[in-house]
Design an enzyme around this catalytic site. Structure first.
Site, short mmCIF file in Angstrom:
data_model
loop_
_atom_site.label_atom_id
_atom_site.label_comp_id
_atom_site.label_asym_id
_atom_site.label_seq_id
_atom_site.Cartn_x
_atom_site.Cartn_y
_atom_site.Cartn_z
N GLY A 239 -17.35 3.28 112.08
CA GLY A 239 -16.71 3.93 110.95
C GLY A 239 -17.53 4.99 110.23
O GLY A 239 -17.30 5.25 109.05
N LEU B 205 -10.02 3.66 119.39
CA LEU B 205 -10.00 3.53 120.85
C LEU B 205 -8.63 3.11 121.39
O LEU B 205 -8.48 2.91 122.60
CB LEU B 205 -11.08 2.56 121.31
CG LEU B 205 -12.52 3.03 121.05
CD1 LEU B 205 -13.53 1.98 121.49
CD2 LEU B 205 -12.81 4.36 121.78
N ILE C 152 -2.71 6.06 121.78
CA ILE C 152 -1.60 6.20 120.83
C ILE C 152 -0.29 6.27 121.61
O ILE C 152 -0.10 7.14 122.46
CB ILE C 152 -1.81 7.47 119.96
CG1 ILE C 152 -3.08 7.29 119.12
CG2 ILE C 152 -0.62 7.73 119.05
CD1 ILE C 152 -3.13 6.05 118.25
N ASN D 267 -7.09 13.74 115.67
CA ASN D 267 -8.12 12.95 116.35
C ASN D 267 -9.42 13.74 116.38
O ASN D 267 -9.40 14.97 116.44
CB ASN D 267 -7.67 12.65 117.79
CG ASN D 267 -8.69 11.84 118.56
OD1 ASN D 267 -9.21 10.83 118.08
ND2 ASN D 267 -9.02 12.28 119.77
N HIS E 168 -12.70 14.32 118.77
CA HIS E 168 -13.22 14.08 120.12
C HIS E 168 -14.65 14.62 120.17
O HIS E 168 -14.89 15.77 119.76
CB HIS E 168 -12.35 14.77 121.18
CG HIS E 168 -12.85 14.50 122.56
ND1 HIS E 168 -12.68 13.28 123.19
CD2 HIS E 168 -13.55 15.27 123.42
CE1 HIS E 168 -13.25 13.33 124.37
NE2 HIS E 168 -13.79 14.52 124.54
N GLU F 217 -19.17 16.22 113.99
CA GLU F 217 -18.02 15.37 113.65
C GLU F 217 -17.87 15.15 112.15
O GLU F 217 -16.77 15.29 111.60
CB GLU F 217 -18.15 14.00 114.33
CG GLU F 217 -18.06 14.07 115.84
CD GLU F 217 -18.10 12.70 116.48
OE1 GLU F 217 -17.46 11.76 115.98
OE2 GLU F 217 -18.80 12.55 117.50
C1 GRF Z 1 -17.32 9.08 117.46
O1 GRF Z 1 -18.24 9.68 118.32
C2 GRF Z 1 -15.96 9.63 117.76
O2 GRF Z 1 -15.93 10.96 118.07
C3 GRF Z 1 -15.59 8.81 118.94
O3 GRF Z 1 -16.08 7.51 118.66
C4 GRF Z 1 -17.17 7.61 117.76
C5 GRF Z 1 -16.80 6.83 116.54
O4 GRF Z 1 -17.79 6.71 115.63
N1 GRF Z 1 -14.20 8.90 119.23
P1 GRF Z 1 -17.52 6.05 114.22
O5 GRF Z 1 -16.76 4.75 114.39
O6 GRF Z 1 -16.75 7.03 113.36
O7 GRF Z 1 -18.90 5.80 113.67
#
Ligand code: GRF
Length: 224
Positions: A28, A107, A110, A124, A126, A197
């Site tokens: 998270g 994960l 959807i 989303n 990625h 991200e």
């Molecule tokens: C992130 O790298 C996201 O891009 C991928 O899973 C990871 C999740 O990290 N889909 P978090 O749970 O937000 O720490």
């Protein structure tokens, strides 16, 4: 003062707080970045109504609770079939009357019923520059393993709308990140999260909440 009906409608739209459901599966950190951005005013006009995880042990649920946000687990294990789980997940989201569904390290694949219920209202993150290192099988550390195995020198992250395909929806924002000699998948994953991200996900939410995004011929345009 005189307002036309159209002007009043626009005023209400801009004034309305966008409600979000954030779907998670793990640690998270992206959820944390969104909550922090709301607190600091980097994201305006948006609030998180609920955080939903498919995994009861996801630390993301603890992060939500510590922030005073409702946290729910909807696990496929609790349902006889995938269809029943999909329906339960959709009903849970719909019960909160949200405007946007944010997949932040989610994960769960959807289901089509959700894409149909929320057209261009699911986003989303990625951890690569789509269309590279994306699609079926590219999730979590596998993305960064693929990047290192191919030897590309630049990777990054992408925020996109979710459509019926895997990582095929309109791209909202991307940010590049350098791949360095000696990187392991874990080191690279952390750099992509920190440098890309946690920045572009809050930024994309802020743009949507403030009505700055439109989709023209399947492509995202950011309004001036
Ligand atoms: C992130 O790298 C996201 O891009 C991928 O899973 C990871 C999740 O990290 N889909 P978090 O749970 O937000 O720490």
């Amino acid at each position: 003062m005189f307002f036309t009906a159209a002007a009043l409608l626009l005023f209400r739209k801009a004034d309305k707080m966008m409600k979000m459901a954030v779907l998670v599966s793990g640690g998270g950190t992206n959820l944390q970045a969104i909550m922090d951005a709301i607190d600091s005013g980097t994201i305006t006009n948006a609030e998180i109504s609920v955080v939903i995880s498919n995994n009861a042990n996801a630390y993301a649920l603890e992060r939500a609770k510590m922030h005073g946000i409702e946290a729910k687990c909807v696990s496929p294990k609790a349902y006889e079939t995938r269809e029943k789980f999909n329906e339960a997940l959709l009903q849970t989201i719909q019960s909160y009357g949200v405007d946007l569904v944010v997949l932040a390290g989610c994960l769960v694949v959807i289901p089509e019923i959700m894409v149909k219920a929320y057209p261009n209202k699911i986003i989303n993150i990625h951890p690569a520059l789509i269309p590279s290192f994306c699609g079926t099988g590219y999730y979590g550390l596998k993305v960064h393993e693929g990047v290192l195995a191919r030897g590309v020198k630049v990777t990054g992250a992408t925020v996109h709308f979710v459509d019926e395909g895997t990582d095929t929806g309109p791209i909202i924002l991307q940010k590049a990140v350098e791949v360095k000699q000696g990187d392991t998948p874990e080191i690279l994953q952390r750099r992509v999260m920190e440098e890309a991200e946690w920045k572009i996900m809050p930024k994309a939410i802020d743009l949507i909440a403030n009505d700055k995004i439109e989709i023209v011929n399947g492509l995202v345009k950011i309004k001036e």
